[in-house]
Structures are given as C-alpha cells and as structure tokens.
Scaffold this active site. Structure first.
Site, PDB file in Angstrom:
ATOM      1  N   LYS A 111       2.725   1.815  -2.970  1.00  0.00           N
ATOM      2  CA  LYS A 111       2.604   0.577  -2.186  1.00  0.00           C
ATOM      3  C   LYS A 111       3.951   0.234  -1.549  1.00  0.00           C
ATOM      4  O   LYS A 111       4.984   0.238  -2.224  1.00  0.00           O
ATOM      5  CB  LYS A 111       2.116  -0.573  -3.060  1.00  0.00           C
ATOM      6  CG  LYS A 111       1.822  -1.840  -2.261  1.00  0.00           C
ATOM      7  CD  LYS A 111       1.064  -2.855  -3.087  1.00  0.00           C
ATOM      8  CE  LYS A 111       0.777  -4.129  -2.301  1.00  0.00           C
ATOM      9  NZ  LYS A 111      -0.072  -3.875  -1.116  1.00  0.00           N
ATOM     10  N   HIS A 134       1.461  -2.884  -8.846  1.00  0.00           N
ATOM     11  CA  HIS A 134       0.690  -1.973  -8.012  1.00  0.00           C
ATOM     12  C   HIS A 134       1.199  -0.544  -8.169  1.00  0.00           C
ATOM     13  O   HIS A 134       2.249  -0.304  -8.756  1.00  0.00           O
ATOM     14  CB  HIS A 134       0.759  -2.385  -6.535  1.00  0.00           C
ATOM     15  CG  HIS A 134      -0.092  -3.568  -6.201  1.00  0.00           C
ATOM     16  ND1 HIS A 134       0.345  -4.860  -6.351  1.00  0.00           N
ATOM     17  CD2 HIS A 134      -1.369  -3.653  -5.730  1.00  0.00           C
ATOM     18  CE1 HIS A 134      -0.623  -5.695  -5.995  1.00  0.00           C
ATOM     19  NE2 HIS A 134      -1.665  -4.982  -5.610  1.00  0.00           N
TER      20      HIS A 134
END
Length: 266
Positions: free
Chosen positions: A160, A156
């Site tokens: 995040k 990600h």
C-alpha cells in the site's frame, strides 16, 4: 433489469476481486474493462487476464469509449485513472463509484463538480462493517467529548502506497466533525522524539506488513478507561462485494454526491 457495468482498473488487485465476484452476481452485465494503458494484456479477455474463464469482454484502455454503453462505472485505479474515468462518466451521463485513494484537493473538487451532473460515490473503504464503524466513531466522539483523547491506527499490506489510509483519514474527518472541528486543524500524523501530545488532537499511526487486507482502530482514551472500536478485514472480497452493492444502489439515483454509509439507510 440487468445493470450494465464498466470496470476501471480491471487488472489491479481490487479489479480482479470484482471480476471474480461478478461471475456469481446476476444483477450485472460487464460491458467494459479498462486497464492502465492496457499494456501487454490489451485485447485479451478480461476473464482470462483475471485468472478465470472467458467473460466475452476484451481489456481496453479508452475509458471514454468504454462508458458509452454502461449504466455505472466502478473505479479502483490511481489518481490519474480516477480523473479520466470521472470526466468520461460525466460526459456520458454514467453513474460513478470509486474506491481509489490518494486523491488531491483538485480531485475532490472534480467530484463535487461531477455530482452536479451525475450520481457519484467516492468511498475509500467499501466494507459494510467499516460503514458501521464510521457511524459508531462519530457517535462515540459526540458522546465522549474532548475529555477523551483520540488515536486512529491502521494496518495494511506491504504494497500500500498512501499513509494514512483513505479509510483512516475518513474516520478522522468524521471524529473531527463530531467534535466541531476539522481534520486539518486537529490531525497529528505520527510522532518521533520528544513530542508531548497536544490537547484536542487526533493522532494517526500507520503500519505496513505482510498481506493484511486492512485493519482500523479508533481509540478513545480517558482517565481510567478506554474505548476501542475496531474493524478487521480478512479478505479483499468484502470490498468487491461492497463496490458491487454500491453500484447496484447508485445506478438509478439522481445526480448528487453519495457516501457509502448512505447504503445503511436503505
């Protein structure tokens, strides 16, 4: 009939994506947009806050008032915002769809309690492709059995906060259930140093780099062969479309807890 929609977390990354997707979706009427204590954008038109034209809805901070006129609320906020929105929806008899991650056991218990009064869906990933991956991962785990090691990798963007991702953990729960165990009993979160692989474990690895929207790989490794199931998201817009699809699907459902995978069944 037009579905009246409230959006919690309207100024976040996913909130802005949903605002953009709503502009071309005739199924919905946006009736409320809620931000984290609204901040400097309080009272501004949410369309302008999200970087587009006016939508005629002002950014608010009172989620309890916001859901009074809504059929369904979509929540992409944080655990604190999630809890307030879920409680408000339960009180107002409003369906609830959330993609917020990083929830606690208490939050999960609150979902179960709310589902006895309203229709609730919590899904860490609202991509149709990811829903298919979840189903395939469970089937592969059943067919391959414990002779195959399982590793779950996810990538990600650098911003995040939670790791492993909620989607990776959900995959782990599905695989563990298919093997007759639980994730709590079988998960191995990262490895460092001289740590041999324990039999029957489900390993996790989390990568954070750049602006990656989300990639998940479930790797089944046997002797002499390997099976890999992969889902790659190239834009957050797919999650916005998925959230709207879930909201349209759940708006007239009876009380209960639903999974995003339930959409695959029609």
């Amino acid at each position: 009939m037009t579905i009246k929609l409230a959006l919690n977390g309207a100024t976040g990354r996913m909130g802005r994506e949903i605002i953009a997707a709503l502009r071309d979706d005739p199924r919905f009427e946006l009736v409320a947009a809620i931000g984290r204590e609204a901040g400097p954008d309080a009272g501004r038109d949410i369309g302008a806050v999200a970087g587009g034209g006016s939508l005629g809805v002002s950014l608010a901070s009172d989620v309890s008032a916001a859901v009074q006129s809504a059929d369904v609320l979509i929540d992409f906020s944080n655990p604190i915002g999630f809890a307030a929105a879920l409680a408000a929806c339960r009180e107002a008899d409003c369906a609830f769809v959330s993609g917020t991650t990083g929830l606690s056991e208490a939050d999960q218990a609150a979902i179960e309690a709310a589902a006895r009064a309203i229709a609730v869906m919590h899904a860490p990933n609202m991509s149709l492709g990811m829903a298919v991956l979840n189903r395939l991962a469970g089937e592969a785990a059943r067919l391959l059995g414990e002779d195959f090691d399982v590793e779950i990798l996810e990538l990600h963007h650098r911003h995040k906060k939670d790791a492993p991702s909620g989607s990776a953990l959900h995959l782990g729960e599905i695989v563990a259930g298919a093997r007759g165990t639980t994730l709590a009993a079988s998960a191995a979160y990262g490895r460092h140093g001289n740590v041999p692989r324990a039999a029957g474990t489900i390993g996790f690895a989390s990568l954070r780099a750049g602006d990656a929207a989300g990639e998940h790989t479930v790797l089944f490794g046997g002797d002499g062969e390997r099976v890999e199931l992969i889902h790659r998201a190239t834009t957050r817009r797919i999650f916005a479309r998925g959230a709207l699809r879930a909201a349209a699907w759940i708006a007239d459902r009876p009380m209960g807890r639903y999974r995003f995978e339930d959409l695959l069944n029609g």
